[in-house]
Design an enzyme around this catalytic site. Structure first.
Site, PDB file in Angstrom:
ATOM      1  N   SER A 149       0.858  -1.189   0.000  1.00 25.84           N
ATOM      2  CA  SER A 149       0.000   0.000   0.000  1.00 25.84           C
ATOM      3  C   SER A 149       0.888   1.230   0.000  1.00 25.84           C
ATOM      4  O   SER A 149       2.025   1.192   0.478  1.00 25.84           O
ATOM      5  CB  SER A 149      -0.900   0.024   1.235  1.00 25.84           C
ATOM      6  OG  SER A 149      -1.559   1.274   1.359  1.00 25.84           O
ATOM      7  N   TYR A 202      -1.948  -1.202  10.248  1.00 27.94           N
ATOM      8  CA  TYR A 202      -2.062  -1.462   8.810  1.00 27.94           C
ATOM      9  C   TYR A 202      -0.872  -0.866   8.066  1.00 27.94           C
ATOM     10  O   TYR A 202      -0.225  -1.541   7.258  1.00 27.94           O
ATOM     11  CB  TYR A 202      -3.375  -0.879   8.285  1.00 27.94           C
ATOM     12  CG  TYR A 202      -3.571  -1.102   6.803  1.00 27.94           C
ATOM     13  CD1 TYR A 202      -4.043  -2.318   6.320  1.00 27.94           C
ATOM     14  CD2 TYR A 202      -3.275  -0.098   5.884  1.00 27.94           C
ATOM     15  CE1 TYR A 202      -4.213  -2.531   4.965  1.00 27.94           C
ATOM     16  CE2 TYR A 202      -3.440  -0.298   4.524  1.00 27.94           C
ATOM     17  CZ  TYR A 202      -3.918  -1.514   4.068  1.00 27.94           C
ATOM     18  OH  TYR A 202      -4.070  -1.713   2.718  1.00 27.94           O
TER      19      TYR A 202
END
Length: 266
Positions: A157, A170
């Site tokens: 990401s 995350y």
């Protein structure tokens, strides 16, 4: 582990496995691979109905599909799942490590983080990526032994590369996936290539959950600030994944940012 497969084998087609293959990026990756001539093992956690729908679409595109329910953080379950893939497919040409989860938190409030959620996020996003990759290596090497060019693509990401509003576990886990990608590329070369994709703000359910009622407003602002004037879609990510899996034969250990040029211009 639940296992279902379509009945008609197609030996000439290449073989792929996609974790988190029921929805979002995983679904798009499954369908892109099916259209490109792959049979696909679709690994899902809890979205059985969505996985079945994705498999049906893949079969319409000509793919043989294998549906496998597995918690990728569970090593025993992962080994059992890959054994089922070996039995059905014999080898793998491609692996997409897309299974992922996140944690809930209140932005800038470190005390709002539940450490059990932190551990679960790392167990799925990082350990899961490693465990599936390790268990898949023998099947990928069979592809290489037969003259193929096996490859792995991991879903990282943009928040694994630069700060963002995503929950800390995350973001940190995706930074770990970036490093893991590079380390696996070193360890598995020259036989297996390993790369990753790092999507930016992506249209769909994931960002809707993250942004809540501000989804439309904030996504609109991000699109205006992006050189290509929109936010990334799951199909955009799948297109890059497919390219990394089937072409770019001298590219390994790389992380491809997919954000329409936003990070390059800010």
């Amino acid at each position: 582990m639940n296992r279902t497969a379509s009945d008609t084998p197609t030996p000439a087609r290449r073989k792929a496995l996609v974790t988190g293959g029921a929805t979002g990026i995983g679904r798009s990756a499954v369908l892109a691979l099916a259209r490109a001539g792959f049979d696909v093992a679709i690994v899902y956690g809890s979205s059985a109905a969505a996985a079945q729908a994705t498999a049906a679409e893949a079969r319409t595109a000509g793919a043989r599909t294998l549906l496998l329910q597995c918690d990728v953080s569970d090593e025993t379950a992962v080994r059992r799942t890959l054994a089922a893939v070996a039995e059905a497919f014999g080898h793998l040409d491609a692996l997409v490590n897309n299974a992922g989860t996140t944690a809930s938190w209140k932005m800038r409030d470190l005390e709002s983080l539940d450490l059990a959620e932190w551990d679960r996020t790392f167990a799925v996003n990082v350990r899961g990526t490693f465990q599936v990759s390790r268990a898949a290596v023998p099947l990928l090497r069979k592809c290489k032994d037969a003259g193929g060019s096996p490859a792995i693509v991991n879903t990282a990401s943009i928040v694994g590369l630069r700060p963002g509003p995503q929950p800390l576990p995350y973001a940190a886990s995706k930074a770990a996936v970036v490093n893991l990608t590079k380390t696996l590329a070193w360890n598995l070369g020259p036989h297996i290539r390993v790369n990753a994709v790092a999507p930016g703000w992506m249209e769909g359910d994931w960002m809707e959950r993250m942004l809540g009622e501000k989804y439309d407003e904030l996504m609109g602002h991000r699109a205006k600030a992006t050189p290509l004037k929109r936010c990334v879609t799951a199909d955009d990510v799948a297109e890059v994944m497919l390219n990394l899996l089937t072409a770019n034969r001298f590219v390994t250990g790389e992380v491809v940012v997919i954000d329409g040029g936003f990070t390059a211009s800010t």
